[in-house]
Design a protein around this motif. Structure first.
Motif, PDB file in Angstrom:
ATOM      1  N   SER A 307      41.637  43.005  50.080  1.00 40.41           N
ATOM      2  CA  SER A 307      40.426  42.408  50.631  1.00 40.41           C
ATOM      3  C   SER A 307      40.449  42.546  52.141  1.00 40.41           C
ATOM      4  O   SER A 307      41.250  43.292  52.695  1.00 40.41           O
ATOM      5  CB  SER A 307      40.314  40.948  50.206  1.00 40.41           C
ATOM      6  N   GLY A 308      39.533  41.830  52.820  1.00 39.47           N
ATOM      7  CA  GLY A 308      39.477  41.880  54.267  1.00 39.47           C
ATOM      8  C   GLY A 308      38.273  41.123  54.783  1.00 39.47           C
ATOM      9  O   GLY A 308      37.372  40.743  54.017  1.00 39.47           O
ATOM     10  N   MET A 309      38.234  40.893  56.084  1.00 42.49           N
ATOM     11  CA  MET A 309      37.067  40.255  56.688  1.00 42.49           C
ATOM     12  C   MET A 309      35.833  41.115  56.455  1.00 42.49           C
ATOM     13  O   MET A 309      35.885  42.345  56.518  1.00 42.49           O
ATOM     14  CB  MET A 309      37.297  40.050  58.182  1.00 42.49           C
ATOM     15  N   GLY A 310      34.707  40.451  56.195  1.00 43.93           N
ATOM     16  CA  GLY A 310      33.482  41.149  55.871  1.00 43.93           C
ATOM     17  C   GLY A 310      33.241  41.269  54.383  1.00 43.93           C
ATOM     18  O   GLY A 310      32.117  41.538  53.954  1.00 43.93           O
ATOM     19  N   ARG A 311      34.288  41.072  53.577  1.00 37.08           N
ATOM     20  CA  ARG A 311      34.137  41.183  52.135  1.00 37.08           C
ATOM     21  C   ARG A 311      33.441  39.950  51.542  1.00 37.08           C
ATOM     22  O   ARG A 311      32.637  40.075  50.620  1.00 37.08           O
ATOM     23  CB  ARG A 311      35.507  41.342  51.478  1.00 37.08           C
ATOM     24  N   GLY A 312      33.806  38.747  52.030  1.00 38.46           N
ATOM     25  CA  GLY A 312      33.321  37.551  51.361  1.00 38.46           C
ATOM     26  C   GLY A 312      33.903  37.493  49.959  1.00 38.46           C
ATOM     27  O   GLY A 312      34.944  38.081  49.667  1.00 38.46           O
ATOM     28  N   GLY A 313      33.233  36.793  49.050  1.00 42.73           N
ATOM     29  CA  GLY A 313      33.675  36.734  47.665  1.00 42.73           C
ATOM     30  C   GLY A 313      34.994  36.000  47.505  1.00 42.73           C
ATOM     31  O   GLY A 313      35.436  35.251  48.383  1.00 42.73           O
ATOM     32  N   PHE A 314      35.642  36.210  46.358  1.00 44.80           N
ATOM     33  CA  PHE A 314      36.875  35.495  46.065  1.00 44.80           C
ATOM     34  C   PHE A 314      37.700  36.273  45.042  1.00 44.80           C
ATOM     35  O   PHE A 314      37.184  37.094  44.288  1.00 44.80           O
ATOM     36  CB  PHE A 314      36.577  34.090  45.523  1.00 44.80           C
ATOM     37  N   VAL A 315      39.003  35.995  45.064  1.00 40.57           N
ATOM     38  CA  VAL A 315      39.921  36.397  43.991  1.00 40.57           C
ATOM     39  C   VAL A 315      40.716  35.147  43.649  1.00 40.57           C
ATOM     40  O   VAL A 315      41.437  34.610  44.495  1.00 40.57           O
ATOM     41  CB  VAL A 315      40.872  37.526  44.427  1.00 40.57           C
ATOM     42  N   LYS A 316      40.579  34.651  42.426  1.00 40.04           N
ATOM     43  CA  LYS A 316      41.245  33.408  42.077  1.00 40.04           C
ATOM     44  C   LYS A 316      41.601  33.388  40.593  1.00 40.04           C
ATOM     45  O   LYS A 316      41.025  34.116  39.782  1.00 40.04           O
ATOM     46  CB  LYS A 316      40.372  32.206  42.428  1.00 40.04           C
ATOM     47  N   ASP A 317      42.555  32.533  40.258  1.00 39.51           N
ATOM     48  CA  ASP A 317      42.989  32.336  38.878  1.00 39.51           C
ATOM     49  C   ASP A 317      43.428  33.657  38.248  1.00 39.51           C
ATOM     50  O   ASP A 317      42.828  34.165  37.304  1.00 39.51           O
ATOM     51  CB  ASP A 317      41.873  31.685  38.051  1.00 39.51           C
ATOM     52  N   VAL A 318      44.512  34.198  38.813  1.00 41.01           N
ATOM     53  CA  VAL A 318      45.096  35.445  38.336  1.00 41.01           C
ATOM     54  C   VAL A 318      46.476  35.118  37.774  1.00 41.01           C
ATOM     55  O   VAL A 318      47.300  34.476  38.445  1.00 41.01           O
ATOM     56  CB  VAL A 318      45.211  36.474  39.476  1.00 41.01           C
ATOM     57  N   PHE A 319      46.751  35.561  36.549  1.00 42.11           N
ATOM     58  CA  PHE A 319      47.999  35.242  35.868  1.00 42.11           C
ATOM     59  C   PHE A 319      48.665  36.534  35.409  1.00 42.11           C
ATOM     60  O   PHE A 319      48.103  37.276  34.609  1.00 42.11           O
ATOM     61  CB  PHE A 319      47.736  34.327  34.673  1.00 42.11           C
ATOM     62  N   VAL A 320      49.849  36.783  35.927  1.00 44.96           N
ATOM     63  CA  VAL A 320      50.585  38.019  35.633  1.00 44.96           C
ATOM     64  C   VAL A 320      51.956  37.635  35.112  1.00 44.96           C
ATOM     65  O   VAL A 320      52.650  36.802  35.723  1.00 44.96           O
ATOM     66  CB  VAL A 320      50.736  38.879  36.908  1.00 44.96           C
ATOM     67  N   ARG A 321      52.374  38.230  33.999  1.00 43.18           N
ATOM     68  CA  ARG A 321      53.708  37.940  33.493  1.00 43.18           C
ATOM     69  C   ARG A 321      54.231  39.119  32.678  1.00 43.18           C
ATOM     70  O   ARG A 321      53.462  39.917  32.140  1.00 43.18           O
ATOM     71  CB  ARG A 321      53.700  36.675  32.635  1.00 43.18           C
ATOM     72  N   GLY A 322      55.542  39.212  32.629  1.00 45.36           N
ATOM     73  CA  GLY A 322      56.164  40.205  31.768  1.00 45.36           C
ATOM     74  C   GLY A 322      56.004  41.634  32.248  1.00 45.36           C
ATOM     75  O   GLY A 322      55.620  42.509  31.476  1.00 45.36           O
ATOM     76  N   LEU A 323      56.314  41.896  33.545  1.00 44.30           N
ATOM     77  CA  LEU A 323      56.213  43.246  34.080  1.00 44.30           C
ATOM     78  C   LEU A 323      57.593  43.891  34.118  1.00 44.30           C
ATOM     79  O   LEU A 323      58.591  43.257  34.497  1.00 44.30           O
ATOM     80  CB  LEU A 323      55.624  43.236  35.491  1.00 44.30           C
TER      81      LEU A 323
END
Length: 457
Positions: A307-323
């Motif tokens: 991401s970066g400034m100017g993007r706005g929006g969101f990234v939330k509630d990310v669940f990663v397991r077993g890599l």
């Protein structure tokens, strides 16, 4: 989500067994040869594919229709699909994309992008496309859809393209999509691009491109929800999977997040990019992404937030397991300085919100650097939770294993020792707190909107 998965499984079981089964799945079945197509790799069959889809679309509402592509090399320009329709590629069948750019018409840019991704203005048509469709299946006995992308890559590198390259498969505003048991090869750019879609299953798909080909992302869901990717093998010149939701002010205005996405048993090889990327075009928001039991080999990073400034929006509630990660430049990488913008009207003050990013049960070997975690000044990435991680270092590994700026989070059972910004110690016991950004949350049971997350289906 469970109902969608059961529907997808039933359709896959009934429709992936063979061409004869296609007749049982769809009332009307025809072969492409019935419309004058010749599978010699030389005759252009664009008109035959157009006639076939047009004819079968007339019968599709009466029990559905299937177009069977038998063994052979079927050269064609771009063509569209229709609703209640199966495109079935038999064993030994290969649909070849024309390398003559005059066969690729120009189409409008996506409204959530505002312009072409490579160049301003319109874009080249996608090879296989469709809009406002319902009940579409692309399957077979691992037949191949070949984009013959070298001519596009050469012109891209030489800066000879005036318009954005088309994708190998793009479906827009569509519902109930299954893509299974097909191989996609050498796309001009991104391979699979379900956008503004719901209820999509991509299962047992192989995607192949040279590892230095430009922007040959494997699967790029854009502003879609209830999407499942499972048991796929991807070798790519860019991200193997990239979840997107629109670009800067266009994505903010379109205001449709990508959400409720499950990724399971993915195998990725991408030396210059991520196994799974969230962004960088994430201005409409990305929420509830769950990835598990996946393998990356000789890949730049695992699950990366971009991401970066100017993007706005969101990234939330990310669940990663077993890599399971083998030969990695970075295990964890978050980027807050992505500077690509569609035009000079982007709002530089539009801050993205990145929070509730959870990793657990990760094993990595031959690692150059464990964590490069870069948020945004005055807009830190929060609620990062990492637990049960072992990274075994490469012989030439960097002395500094974690480099963290503008991030906040907690860890438990992580080796090598994390940076101070992630120095909060996560509790062993499950937490019932409602905020995914709580400094005392448990890494393996983080609540979403006050509810404990269900198991990944």
């Amino acid at each position: 989500m469970a109902a969608v998965a059961l529907l997808a499984a039933a359709l896959l079981a009934s429709c992936a067994a063979g061409a004869s089964c296609a007749a049982g799945c769809r009332k009307h079945v025809a072969k492409i040869t019935e419309y004058g197509a010749v599978g010699d790799g030389k005759k252009l069959n664009t008109a035959a594919f157009a006639r076939a889809v047009a004819d079968l679309s007339e019968r599709a509402r009466d029990g559905g229709a299937a177009l069977v592509v038998p063994p052979g090399k079927w050269l064609t320009g771009p063509f569209n699909l229709t609703s209640h329709f199966t495109l079935y590629l038999d064993e030994g069948a290969e649909i070849l994309a024309s390398q003559d750019m005059k066969h690729w018409p120009l189409i409008a840019p996506l409204p959530s992008y505002g312009r072409g991704r490579d160049e301003p203005g319109p874009r080249y048509s996608n090879f296989i496309g469709g809009s406002n469709l319902t009940d579409v299946i692309i399957t077979g006995k691992n037949g191949t859809i070949n984009g013959q992308g070298q001519v596009w890559w050469d012109k891209f590198h030489a800066k000879e393209l005036k318009y954005t390259r088309g994708y190998l498969l793009e479906l827009l505003y569509s519902d109930s999509i299954i893509i299974s048991n097909v191989t996609f090869v050498d796309s001009p750019s991104w391979n699979l691009h379900p956008t503004y879609c719901t209820n999509v299953t991509i299962s047992g798909v192989t995607i192949l491109a040279p590892v230095h080909s430009p922007n040959t992302d494997g699967i790029d869901p854009g502003r879609s929800f209830f999407l499942k990717i499972e048991d796929c093998y991807i070798v790519s010149g860019d991200d193997c999977v990239a979840v997107k939701s629109g670009w800067d002010e266009y994505g903010i205005k379109f205001n449709m997040p990508s959400q409720h996405i499950v990724i399971k048993r993915l195998t990725c090889i991408s030396p210059t990019s991520a196994m799974i990327a969230l962004g960088s075009e994430m201005s409409g928001g990305i929420r509830d992404v769950r990835a598990e039991d996946s393998v990356a080999i000789n890949t730049e990073s695992a699950v990366r937030v971009k991401s970066g400034m100017g993007r706005g929006g969101f990234v939330k509630d990310v669940f990663v397991r077993g890599l399971s990660l083998h030969t990695m430049k970075w295990v964890f990488w978050m980027t807050g300085n992505y500077g690509q913008h569609p035009d000079n009207t982007s709002d530089p003050s539009a801050k993205p919100e990145v929070t509730g990013i959870n990793y657990s049960d990760v094993f990595a070997e031959n690692v150059t650097m464990t964590g490069r975690m870069e948020g945004i000044p005055n807009d830190p990435y929060t609620g990062i939770c990492i637990s049960n991680v072992t990274a075994e270092l490469a012989p030439d590994a960097k002395k500094l294993q974690w480099n963290c700026t503008d991030v906040k989070g907690v860890t438990y059972g992580v080796t090598p020792k994390p940076c101070p910004e992630l120095g909060g110690r996560a509790s062993r016991a499950p937490s019932r707190r409602k905020s995914s950004s709580s400094a005392h949350m448990n890494c393996q049971s983080v609540p979403i909107n006050g509810r404990m997350p269900k198991e990944i289906i």
